[in-house]
Write a protein that holds these residues in place. Structure first.
Motif, PDB file in Angstrom:
ATOM      1  N   MET A   1       0.849  -1.198   0.000  1.00  0.00           N
ATOM      2  CA  MET A   1       0.000   0.000   0.000  1.00  0.00           C
ATOM      3  C   MET A   1       0.882   1.245   0.000  1.00  0.00           C
ATOM      4  O   MET A   1       1.883   1.312   0.705  1.00  0.00           O
ATOM      5  N   SER A   2       0.493   2.223  -0.771  1.00  0.00           N
ATOM      6  CA  SER A   2       1.272   3.463  -0.845  1.00  0.00           C
ATOM      7  C   SER A   2       1.246   4.191   0.482  1.00  0.00           C
ATOM      8  O   SER A   2       0.263   4.188   1.206  1.00  0.00           O
ATOM      9  N   SER A   3       2.400   4.793   0.777  1.00  0.00           N
ATOM     10  CA  SER A   3       2.493   5.491   2.063  1.00  0.00           C
ATOM     11  C   SER A   3       1.804   6.838   2.038  1.00  0.00           C
ATOM     12  O   SER A   3       1.604   7.452   3.079  1.00  0.00           O
ATOM     13  N   GLY A   4       1.419   7.329   0.823  1.00  0.00           N
ATOM     14  CA  GLY A   4       0.714   8.602   0.758  1.00  0.00           C
ATOM     15  C   GLY A   4       1.667   9.777   0.799  1.00  0.00           C
ATOM     16  O   GLY A   4       2.756   9.723   1.373  1.00  0.00           O
ATOM     17  N   ARG A   5       1.260  10.864   0.153  1.00  0.00           N
ATOM     18  CA  ARG A   5       2.089  12.058   0.159  1.00  0.00           C
ATOM     19  C   ARG A   5       1.878  12.842   1.451  1.00  0.00           C
ATOM     20  O   ARG A   5       0.776  12.858   2.001  1.00  0.00           O
ATOM     21  N   PRO A   6       2.908  13.539   1.909  1.00  0.00           N
ATOM     22  CA  PRO A   6       2.720  14.380   3.104  1.00  0.00           C
ATOM     23  C   PRO A   6       1.736  15.514   2.822  1.00  0.00           C
ATOM     24  O   PRO A   6       1.508  15.906   1.677  1.00  0.00           O
ATOM     25  N   VAL A   7       1.175  16.035   3.890  1.00  0.00           N
ATOM     26  CA  VAL A   7       0.224  17.147   3.758  1.00  0.00           C
ATOM     27  C   VAL A   7       0.895  18.359   3.122  1.00  0.00           C
ATOM     28  O   VAL A   7       0.290  19.088   2.325  1.00  0.00           O
ATOM     29  N   ALA A   8       2.178  18.559   3.432  1.00  0.00           N
ATOM     30  CA  ALA A   8       2.880  19.718   2.885  1.00  0.00           C
ATOM     31  C   ALA A   8       2.929  19.670   1.361  1.00  0.00           C
ATOM     32  O   ALA A   8       2.792  20.693   0.680  1.00  0.00           O
ATOM     33  N   ARG A   9       3.097  18.458   0.808  1.00  0.00           N
ATOM     34  CA  ARG A   9       3.148  18.332  -0.649  1.00  0.00           C
ATOM     35  C   ARG A   9       1.773  18.531  -1.285  1.00  0.00           C
ATOM     36  O   ARG A   9       1.676  18.807  -2.478  1.00  0.00           O
ATOM     37  N   VAL A  11      -0.546  20.720   0.123  1.00  0.00           N
ATOM     38  CA  VAL A  11      -0.946  22.109   0.353  1.00  0.00           C
ATOM     39  C   VAL A  11      -0.004  23.093  -0.333  1.00  0.00           C
ATOM     40  O   VAL A  11      -0.429  24.158  -0.804  1.00  0.00           O
ATOM     41  N   SER A  12       1.300  22.745  -0.413  1.00  0.00           N
ATOM     42  CA  SER A  12       2.278  23.690  -0.954  1.00  0.00           C
ATOM     43  C   SER A  12       1.953  24.138  -2.373  1.00  0.00           C
ATOM     44  O   SER A  12       2.014  25.350  -2.675  1.00  0.00           O
ATOM     45  N   PRO A  13       1.601  23.225  -3.332  1.00  0.00           N
ATOM     46  CA  PRO A  13       1.260  23.715  -4.680  1.00  0.00           C
ATOM     47  C   PRO A  13       0.097  24.692  -4.686  1.00  0.00           C
ATOM     48  O   PRO A  13       0.103  25.663  -5.452  1.00  0.00           O
ATOM     49  N   VAL A  14      -0.880  24.441  -3.828  1.00  0.00           N
ATOM     50  CA  VAL A  14      -2.021  25.356  -3.765  1.00  0.00           C
ATOM     51  C   VAL A  14      -1.573  26.731  -3.284  1.00  0.00           C
ATOM     52  O   VAL A  14      -1.936  27.771  -3.861  1.00  0.00           O
ATOM     53  N   ILE A  15      -0.743  26.726  -2.265  1.00  0.00           N
ATOM     54  CA  ILE A  15      -0.265  28.004  -1.732  1.00  0.00           C
ATOM     55  C   ILE A  15       0.588  28.726  -2.762  1.00  0.00           C
ATOM     56  O   ILE A  15       0.482  29.953  -2.952  1.00  0.00           O
ATOM     57  N   VAL A  16       1.448  27.960  -3.465  1.00  0.00           N
ATOM     58  CA  VAL A  16       2.309  28.590  -4.483  1.00  0.00           C
ATOM     59  C   VAL A  16       1.462  29.190  -5.605  1.00  0.00           C
ATOM     60  O   VAL A  16       1.695  30.328  -6.050  1.00  0.00           O
ATOM     61  N   ARG A  17       0.466  28.426  -6.081  1.00  0.00           N
ATOM     62  CA  ARG A  17      -0.385  28.949  -7.158  1.00  0.00           C
ATOM     63  C   ARG A  17      -1.127  30.202  -6.717  1.00  0.00           C
ATOM     64  O   ARG A  17      -1.210  31.194  -7.459  1.00  0.00           O
ATOM     65  N   LEU A  18      -1.678  30.137  -5.533  1.00  0.00           N
ATOM     66  CA  LEU A  18      -2.386  31.318  -5.036  1.00  0.00           C
ATOM     67  C   LEU A  18      -1.440  32.495  -4.888  1.00  0.00           C
ATOM     68  O   LEU A  18      -1.786  33.649  -5.203  1.00  0.00           O
ATOM     69  N   GLY A  19      -0.211  32.224  -4.411  1.00  0.00           N
ATOM     70  CA  GLY A  19       0.760  33.303  -4.277  1.00  0.00           C
ATOM     71  C   GLY A  19       1.124  33.910  -5.612  1.00  0.00           C
ATOM     72  O   GLY A  19       1.215  35.142  -5.757  1.00  0.00           O
ATOM     73  N   VAL A  20       1.352  33.041  -6.622  1.00  0.00           N
ATOM     74  CA  VAL A  20       1.702  33.545  -7.956  1.00  0.00           C
ATOM     75  C   VAL A  20       0.562  34.368  -8.541  1.00  0.00           C
ATOM     76  O   VAL A  20       0.775  35.463  -9.089  1.00  0.00           O
ATOM     77  N   MET A  21      -0.665  33.842  -8.435  1.00  0.00           N
ATOM     78  CA  MET A  21      -1.809  34.562  -8.991  1.00  0.00           C
ATOM     79  C   MET A  21      -2.019  35.887  -8.262  1.00  0.00           C
ATOM     80  O   MET A  21      -2.328  36.910  -8.882  1.00  0.00           O
ATOM     81  N   THR A  22      -1.845  35.867  -6.959  1.00  0.00           N
ATOM     82  CA  THR A  22      -2.005  37.115  -6.190  1.00  0.00           C
ATOM     83  C   THR A  22      -0.948  38.131  -6.591  1.00  0.00           C
ATOM     84  O   THR A  22      -1.238  39.326  -6.789  1.00  0.00           O
ATOM     85  N   ALA A  23       0.327  37.661  -6.722  1.00  0.00           N
ATOM     86  CA  ALA A  23       1.392  38.577  -7.128  1.00  0.00           C
ATOM     87  C   ALA A  23       1.156  39.107  -8.536  1.00  0.00           C
ATOM     88  O   ALA A  23       1.382  40.299  -8.822  1.00  0.00           O
ATOM     89  N   LEU A  24       0.684  38.227  -9.430  1.00  0.00           N
ATOM     90  CA  LEU A  24       0.423  38.657 -10.802  1.00  0.00           C
ATOM     91  C   LEU A  24      -0.706  39.683 -10.846  1.00  0.00           C
ATOM     92  O   LEU A  24      -0.618  40.699 -11.564  1.00  0.00           O
TER      93      LEU A  24
END
Length: 546
Positions: A1-9, A11-24
């Motif tokens: 069974m897969s161990s699953g990705r950490p929560v940080a992995r 949430v981080s893309p969502v935060i990065v996308r939101l940050g980029v869109m906000t900065a843009l």
């Protein structure tokens, strides 16, 4: 069974996308504001003032033309002053228009044409007329020439004004376009951001929220007592770890419950064996003790008056210890029955039962001059109880109060009802209990140190028997005591006003049996007049049976 990705992995893309869109969005908004501000500044600070200066040039020339006409027709000095003032203003206005037109070839040509037409009108027509004597009428040829020259100025000014108007409209359009473009760009980016957030939310809901909700549901099921449910190790790595830990905890709890069940079964087996042992031993000991007591009585009667004092003391010590051992055996049997048997409850009048128990101890109390005062209501106080067991519990409390009171003292017995509860209070003013020993009350065979020191007889089981019986009746016991001042015992039971007891049927008993009531401390109640001639003699209430 897969161990699953950490929560940080997750949430981080969502935060990065939101940050980029906000900065843009912020960058586009700032750029749009800068461009719009630049266009507005160009319009309001450069173009419109230059257009106004162009209108001022034409106005100056118009004022000069009017002054020339007035001077030629009237020769008034004011007309000459007006001309001079307009002539002074004209170069400054032309300078502002010329500076704005620099770099704009089309506008620059129109401005130069307008200036040349104005200069030619001033040089050829206006200046000579103002130098001529005032009031000298113009000839038709002069008037026609002046008019033609001013028409050239008017034509040049109209073309220049049209050029300025065109540029004002273009600048306004540019400023509006930039502002609208900025708004549209921000809105478009906001829509893209909303789409990204929605997409990320669905993903987080699937990969993070749903496993957490499933984990919460499992915890709630466990809290409701479903010990077989287990969490599914799904979702991010951290959630899987929590689910695994929860499952391990549940497995440990299941093993602990299994061990606890086995221990409880063993304890019940041991408890049953203990009760059987105590019961068997007690029964086996009562018979020989009764025989010994009988033989002691026979010896005392046969050698009455013929024993030496030393032998009488030995006989008395033997009788006293036999009595104490019998009391201990009786208490052990009573405790075993109280702990082992169920309660066969029936409606009982607690007030009547309390008065009966007080009557049972009054004779023993009278031997030591102790007054037992009972304050109980005359009306029925209904409770559900095993009559014999509850009587034994109340009797134990009263016997202890009498036993530990000082000679000549008093014992107050009270009964009151509060709401749905009946409270029995027994207070004495005796030796009390040391504060450090109150928590140990109710322990088997425990006796207070001051009772041992004062050599007060007892087995240390009376209070335990009483507490066990009250527990069987779903009641509670509160003991308050202060050493040297006395003890107050409060027994609380639940009232049952809907279960009114029927009056008990008393059997006729032998008068001697009524006087021989065995108290919880193993003392036999006798006629106090036989022990102390100063006390009143008890007259049997029933005839003796032969």
């Amino acid at each position: 069974m897969s161990s699953g990705r950490p929560v940080a992995r997750l949430v981080s893309p969502v935060i990065v996308r939101l940050g980029v869109m906000t900065a843009l969005m912020a960058a586009i908004a700032v750029l749009g504001v800068v461009l719009s501000t630049s266009a507005v500044n160009y319009l309001t600070h450069d173009l419109q003032p230059a257009a106004a200066a162009n209108q001022n040039v034409y106005q100056d020339l118009t004022d000069m033309s009017a002054a020339v006409q007035a001077w030629s027709s009237s020769g008034l000095p004011a007309a000459k002053d007006d001309y001079q003032q307009a002539l002074v203003r004209l170069p400054a206005d032309e300078q502002r228009v010329r500076q704005f037109a620099q770099g704009d070839n089309e506008l620059e040509l129109l401005v130069v044409r307008q200036e040349r037409a104005a200069q030619e009108w001033i040089t050829t027509y206006a200046a000579p007329r103002m130098q001529a004597k005032g009031g000298t009428p113009m000839t038709t040829q002069q008037a026609r020439a002046g008019s033609q020259l001013f028409d050239a100025i008017r034509s040049a000014h109209q073309e220049t004004t049209a050029a300025f108007d065109s540029r004002v409209r273009q600048a306004s359009t540019d400023a509006s376009f930039r502002l609208k473009g900025t708004i549209l760009a921000v809105v478009a980016l906001a829509l893209v951001s909303w789409w990204l957030v929605s997409r990320s939310r669905r993903r987080l809901t699937t990969e993070l929220t749903q496993p957490l909700l499933a984990l919460e549901a499992v915890v709630q099921q466990m809290a409701r007592g479903d010990h077989d449910v287990r969490a599914q190790p799904t979702g991010p790595k951290e959630v899987r770890a929590v689910a695994s830990a929860l499952n391990e905890f549940a497995d440990g709890q299941a093993r602990a419950r299994a061990v606890e069940g086995r221990i409880q079964n063993e304890l019940r087996t041991l408890d049953t064996a203990k009760d059987d042992f105590v019961s068997n031993v007690s029964h086996e000991l009562r018979t020989p003790l009764t025989t010994i007591a009988g033989y002691l009585e026979l010896v005392a009667e046969e050698f009455d008056g013929r024993m030496q004092p030393r032998h009488e003391k030995m006989l008395e010590a033997t009788r006293r210890n036999v009595t104490r051992l019998k009391a201990l055996i009786d208490d052990l049997l009573a405790l075993s029955r109280a702990e082992g048997r169920g309660t066969d409850r029936e409606p009982v009048d607690l007030a009547l039962l309390l008065r009966e128990a007080a009557t049972d101890v009054r004779i023993t109390a009278a031997r030591r001059g102790i007054h037992v005062h009972v304050d109980a209501p005359e009306e029925v106080v209904p409770v559900l109880a095993d009559r014999a067991m509850l009587h034994r519990a109340l009797l134990n409390v009263l016997v202890n109060a009498v036993k530990f009171s000082h000679e000549g003292g008093s014992v107050e017995v009270g009964l009151r009802t509060t709401g749905a509860t009946a409270e029995v209070m027994v207070a004495d003013h005796g030796i009390g209990i040391p504060a450090a020993e109150i928590d140990r009350l109710g322990t088997r065979f425990f006796r207070a140190s001051n009772a041992v020191h004062n050599e007060i007889a007892g087995t240390g089981l009376g209070l335990r028997i009483m507490q066990t019986i009250i527990d069987k009746h779903d009641g509670d016991v509160v003991i308050e005591s202060q050493e040297g001042e006395g003890t107050t015992v409060t027994v609380r039971l639940t009232l049952h006003p809907d279960r009114v007891p029927t009056p008990p049927l008393h059997e006729l008993v032998d008068a001697e049996d009524s006087l021989a009531v065995e108290a919880a401390n193993g003392l036999v109640i006798e006629d106090p007049a036989e022990l102390d001639p100063g006390l009143p003699r008890i007259v049997p209430a029933f005839p003796r049976r032969s």
